[in-house]
Scaffold this motif. Structure first.
Motif, PDB file in Angstrom:
ATOM      1  N   ALA A  92      -1.737  -1.327  -4.204  1.00  0.00           N
ATOM      2  CA  ALA A  92      -2.807  -0.316  -4.163  1.00  0.00           C
ATOM      3  C   ALA A  92      -2.267   0.934  -3.462  1.00  0.00           C
ATOM      4  O   ALA A  92      -1.168   0.929  -2.917  1.00  0.00           O
ATOM      5  N   ASN A  93      -3.057   1.968  -3.488  1.00  0.00           N
ATOM      6  CA  ASN A  93      -2.694   3.210  -2.817  1.00  0.00           C
ATOM      7  C   ASN A  93      -3.779   3.612  -1.836  1.00  0.00           C
ATOM      8  O   ASN A  93      -4.940   3.207  -1.962  1.00  0.00           O
ATOM      9  N   THR A  94      -3.388   4.471  -0.904  1.00  0.00           N
ATOM     10  CA  THR A  94      -4.351   5.040   0.039  1.00  0.00           C
ATOM     11  C   THR A  94      -5.418   5.844  -0.718  1.00  0.00           C
ATOM     12  O   THR A  94      -6.599   5.764  -0.401  1.00  0.00           O
ATOM     13  N   TYR A  96      10.217   2.409   4.317  1.00  0.00           N
ATOM     14  CA  TYR A  96      10.349   3.689   3.625  1.00  0.00           C
ATOM     15  C   TYR A  96       9.713   3.626   2.238  1.00  0.00           C
ATOM     16  O   TYR A  96       9.665   2.571   1.604  1.00  0.00           O
ATOM     17  N   HIS A  97       9.252   4.798   1.796  1.00  0.00           N
ATOM     18  CA  HIS A  97       8.678   4.898   0.456  1.00  0.00           C
ATOM     19  C   HIS A  97       9.810   4.755  -0.565  1.00  0.00           C
ATOM     20  O   HIS A  97      10.901   5.298  -0.363  1.00  0.00           O
ATOM     21  N   PRO A  98       9.559   4.017  -1.666  1.00  0.00           N
ATOM     22  CA  PRO A  98      10.619   3.868  -2.673  1.00  0.00           C
ATOM     23  C   PRO A  98      11.166   5.203  -3.183  1.00  0.00           C
ATOM     24  O   PRO A  98      12.359   5.305  -3.497  1.00  0.00           O
ATOM     25  N   VAL A 101       0.853  -1.205   0.000  1.00  0.00           N
ATOM     26  CA  VAL A 101       0.000   0.000   0.000  1.00  0.00           C
ATOM     27  C   VAL A 101       0.881   1.245   0.000  1.00  0.00           C
ATOM     28  O   VAL A 101       1.726   1.425   0.885  1.00  0.00           O
ATOM     29  N   GLY A 102       0.688   2.062  -1.039  1.00  0.00           N
ATOM     30  CA  GLY A 102       1.426   3.315  -1.156  1.00  0.00           C
ATOM     31  C   GLY A 102       0.528   4.502  -0.850  1.00  0.00           C
ATOM     32  O   GLY A 102      -0.570   4.345  -0.295  1.00  0.00           O
ATOM     33  N   GLU A 103       0.997   5.665  -1.257  1.00  0.00           N
ATOM     34  CA  GLU A 103       0.320   6.907  -0.886  1.00  0.00           C
ATOM     35  C   GLU A 103      -0.813   7.271  -1.862  1.00  0.00           C
ATOM     36  O   GLU A 103      -1.987   7.144  -1.534  1.00  0.00           O
ATOM     37  N   ALA A 104      -0.426   7.689  -3.047  1.00  0.00           N
ATOM     38  CA  ALA A 104      -1.411   8.149  -4.028  1.00  0.00           C
ATOM     39  C   ALA A 104      -0.747   8.150  -5.393  1.00  0.00           C
ATOM     40  O   ALA A 104       0.482   8.231  -5.485  1.00  0.00           O
ATOM     41  N   PRO A 105      -1.546   8.083  -6.451  1.00  0.00           N
ATOM     42  CA  PRO A 105      -0.950   8.121  -7.788  1.00  0.00           C
ATOM     43  C   PRO A 105      -0.209   9.434  -8.031  1.00  0.00           C
ATOM     44  O   PRO A 105      -0.634  10.491  -7.540  1.00  0.00           O
ATOM     45  N   GLY A 106       0.873   9.356  -8.789  1.00  0.00           N
ATOM     46  CA  GLY A 106       1.562  10.560  -9.262  1.00  0.00           C
ATOM     47  C   GLY A 106       1.152  10.827 -10.700  1.00  0.00           C
ATOM     48  O   GLY A 106       0.194  10.217 -11.206  1.00  0.00           O
ATOM     49  N   ALA A 107       1.909  11.700 -11.361  1.00  0.00           N
ATOM     50  CA  ALA A 107       1.536  12.122 -12.716  1.00  0.00           C
ATOM     51  C   ALA A 107       1.502  10.941 -13.692  1.00  0.00           C
ATOM     52  O   ALA A 107       0.564  10.783 -14.474  1.00  0.00           O
ATOM     53  N   GLU A 108       2.534  10.108 -13.624  1.00  0.00           N
ATOM     54  CA  GLU A 108       2.636   8.983 -14.567  1.00  0.00           C
ATOM     55  C   GLU A 108       1.520   7.958 -14.317  1.00  0.00           C
ATOM     56  O   GLU A 108       0.943   7.396 -15.250  1.00  0.00           O
ATOM     57  N   GLU A 109       1.233   7.745 -13.020  1.00  0.00           N
ATOM     58  CA  GLU A 109       0.185   6.776 -12.652  1.00  0.00           C
ATOM     59  C   GLU A 109      -1.177   7.290 -13.119  1.00  0.00           C
ATOM     60  O   GLU A 109      -2.017   6.534 -13.601  1.00  0.00           O
ATOM     61  N   ASP A 110      -1.394   8.599 -12.959  1.00  0.00           N
ATOM     62  CA  ASP A 110      -2.648   9.242 -13.376  1.00  0.00           C
ATOM     63  C   ASP A 110      -2.823   9.099 -14.896  1.00  0.00           C
ATOM     64  O   ASP A 110      -3.928   8.907 -15.398  1.00  0.00           O
ATOM     65  N   GLU A 120      -2.242   3.047 -13.575  1.00  0.00           N
ATOM     66  CA  GLU A 120      -1.643   1.926 -12.835  1.00  0.00           C
ATOM     67  C   GLU A 120      -0.725   2.485 -11.744  1.00  0.00           C
ATOM     68  O   GLU A 120      -0.013   3.462 -11.990  1.00  0.00           O
ATOM     69  N   PRO A 121      -0.745   1.869 -10.542  1.00  0.00           N
ATOM     70  CA  PRO A 121       0.094   2.415  -9.474  1.00  0.00           C
ATOM     71  C   PRO A 121       1.577   2.099  -9.668  1.00  0.00           C
ATOM     72  O   PRO A 121       1.921   1.075 -10.275  1.00  0.00           O
ATOM     73  N   PHE A 122       2.415   2.960  -9.158  1.00  0.00           N
ATOM     74  CA  PHE A 122       3.869   2.739  -9.120  1.00  0.00           C
ATOM     75  C   PHE A 122       4.452   2.365 -10.477  1.00  0.00           C
ATOM     76  O   PHE A 122       5.044   1.309 -10.644  1.00  0.00           O
ATOM     77  N   VAL A 123       4.257   3.255 -11.452  1.00  0.00           N
ATOM     78  CA  VAL A 123       4.853   2.999 -12.765  1.00  0.00           C
ATOM     79  C   VAL A 123       5.961   4.006 -13.106  1.00  0.00           C
ATOM     80  O   VAL A 123       6.627   3.872 -14.122  1.00  0.00           O
TER      81      VAL A 123
HETATM   82  N1  URA Z   1       3.885   6.837  -5.125  1.00  0.00           N
HETATM   83  C1  URA Z   1       2.872   6.192  -4.505  1.00  0.00           C
HETATM   84  O1  URA Z   1       2.778   6.203  -3.287  1.00  0.00           O
HETATM   85  N2  URA Z   1       2.011   5.517  -5.261  1.00  0.00           N
HETATM   86  C2  URA Z   1       2.097   5.459  -6.581  1.00  0.00           C
HETATM   87  O2  URA Z   1       1.259   4.799  -7.200  1.00  0.00           O
HETATM   88  C3  URA Z   1       3.154   6.139  -7.199  1.00  0.00           C
HETATM   89  C4  URA Z   1       4.036   6.830  -6.470  1.00  0.00           C
END
Ligand code: URA
Length: 230
Positions: free
Chosen positions: A125-127, A199-201, A85-94, A98-101
């Motif tokens: 997934a993300n929060t 830690y967050h990547p 579980v991550g935080e939220a989509p960023g620009a690329e994910e939006d 897809e999350p974390f791309v």
């Molecule tokens: N960081 C996040 O926490 N989630 C993503 O999907 C992308 C970057």
């Protein structure tokens, strides 16, 4: 034109908040929930994967509906042992849905590879399911509005371990405001599911010297997953 009282009531109901009216107070006249919000008031609990996916895609529970390109539901194995579980989509994910791309995603892929997992063997997934503008931190109301989507995903996956990456995910899941340094390095219990914070990547990309701590968090998570204890 929707009356503001009706709209407020509908929003509160959509977020699962009980509304108490003074005794004898007229309920807002015809007490009808406007169409779109009535649909959102549907309980997420009990939805199957495809219903949940549709519900997320149609969501307008918070202001991020105005700025998102698309919702980012989550990817991976629907009955995975590991849930990330991550935080939220960023620009690329939006952009890609897809999350974390982005770059952080490549770092996450490396972390997964290190423990013998991959994007296909875990569920990611993300929060928040929508990108906050300019990658600002999620607002508490946004996290609250989105929380039952994540809860339902967790209930459907039934993972053996949840790995919360970064402060925002960990604080939201555990309901606290501790820094990552205080939450990592030990096992937590989320309704019976073992949870490990690391830690967050994106932070590891900026501070590679912290990778060894993250590695020990991953080893802990691996152990808790195989022990099946929270
Ligand atoms: N960081 C996040 O926490 N989630 C993503 O999907 C992308 C970057």
């Amino acid at each position: 034109m929707v009356h503001p009282d009706h709209q407020r009531l509908a929003y509160l109901q959509a977020m699962g908040i009980d509304v108490w009216l003074p005794r004898g107070a007229a309920e807002p006249a015809d007490h009808v929930i406007p169409g779109a919000l009535a649909a959102e008031a549907t309980a997420v609990e009990g939805l199957d994967w495809s219903e949940l996916r549709q519900c997320v895609a149609a969501c307008s529970r918070c202001e991020l509906v105005q700025s998102r390109r698309q919702t980012v539901f989550g990817v991976g194995k629907q009955d995975a042992d590991w849930m990330i579980v991550g935080e939220a989509p960023g620009a690329e994910e939006d952009r890609r849905g897809e999350p974390f791309v982005g770059r952080a995603g490549q770092m996450l892929d490396e972390m997964l590879r290190a423990i013998g997992q991959s994007r296909n063997s875990v569920f990611i997934a993300n929060t928040l399911k929508c990108r906050p503008p300019n990658n600002r931190d999620p607002k508490p109301a946004e996290a609250t509005a989105c929380r039952d989507f994540l809860n339902r995903q967790i209930a459907l996956v039934q993972p053996r371990i949840i790995l919360a990456v970064g402060k925002i995910a960990a604080q939201n899941l555990l309901g606290c405001d501790d820094p990552v340094g205080r939450m990592r390095g030990r096992g937590h219990n989320l309704n019976g599911i073992p949870l490990v914070v690391t830690y967050h990547p994106a932070y590891l990309l900026r501070s590679p010297s912290q990778k060894s701590k993250s590695w020990s968090d991953l080893c802990l998570a691996n152990r808790l997953a195989s022990e099946g204890t929270a």
